[in-house]
Enzyme design. Structure first.
Site, short mmCIF file in Angstrom:
data_model
loop_
_atom_site.label_atom_id
_atom_site.label_comp_id
_atom_site.label_asym_id
_atom_site.label_seq_id
_atom_site.Cartn_x
_atom_site.Cartn_y
_atom_site.Cartn_z
N ARG A 1 30.21 69.82 61.81
CA ARG A 1 29.40 70.70 60.95
C ARG A 1 28.19 71.24 61.71
O ARG A 1 27.85 72.42 61.59
CB ARG A 1 28.98 69.97 59.68
CG ARG A 1 30.15 69.70 58.74
CD ARG A 1 29.73 68.84 57.56
NE ARG A 1 29.26 67.55 58.06
CZ ARG A 1 28.42 66.75 57.43
NH1 ARG A 1 27.92 67.09 56.26
NH2 ARG A 1 28.06 65.60 57.95
N ASN B 1 31.66 68.61 54.43
CA ASN B 1 32.75 67.66 54.48
C ASN B 1 33.43 67.61 53.12
O ASN B 1 32.76 67.60 52.08
CB ASN B 1 32.24 66.25 54.81
CG ASN B 1 31.95 66.07 56.28
OD1 ASN B 1 32.38 66.83 57.13
ND2 ASN B 1 31.19 65.03 56.59
#
EC number: 3.6.1.7
Length: 88
Positions: A18, A36
């Site tokens: 990320r 996520n």
């Protein structure tokens, strides 16, 4: 401007994926987020110029050094006016 929604499958959680997506998005001037998902995938949403989004998608398919991207499911749509690029 278009909107990219990418669902990234593989070893993509707990490996800096990320943060990698955020860094690349900001370098390309894109807005959006990376999050996520409970099933182990990462959802990446980005908005901006088509050429920048295509380059971003190339980076998403590579991932950071510790990641192992197995598949990327891609959908294109219309922008929703996202501001900044956030990690959730």
């Amino acid at each position: 401007m278009p909107r990219l929604v990418a669902l990234v499958k593989g070893r993509v959680q707990g490996v800096g994926y990320r943060a990698f997506a955020q860094k690349k998005a900001l370098e390309l001037g894109l807005s959006g987020y990376a999050e996520n998902l409970p099933d182990g995938r990462v959802e990446v949403v980005a908005e901006g110029p088509k050429e920048a989004l295509e380059l971003f998608l190339h980076h998403l398919k590579q991932g950071p050094r510790l990641a192992r991207v197995e598949a990327v499911e891609v959908q294109w749509g219309e922008e929703a006016g996202l501001k900044g690029f956030h990690v959730y």
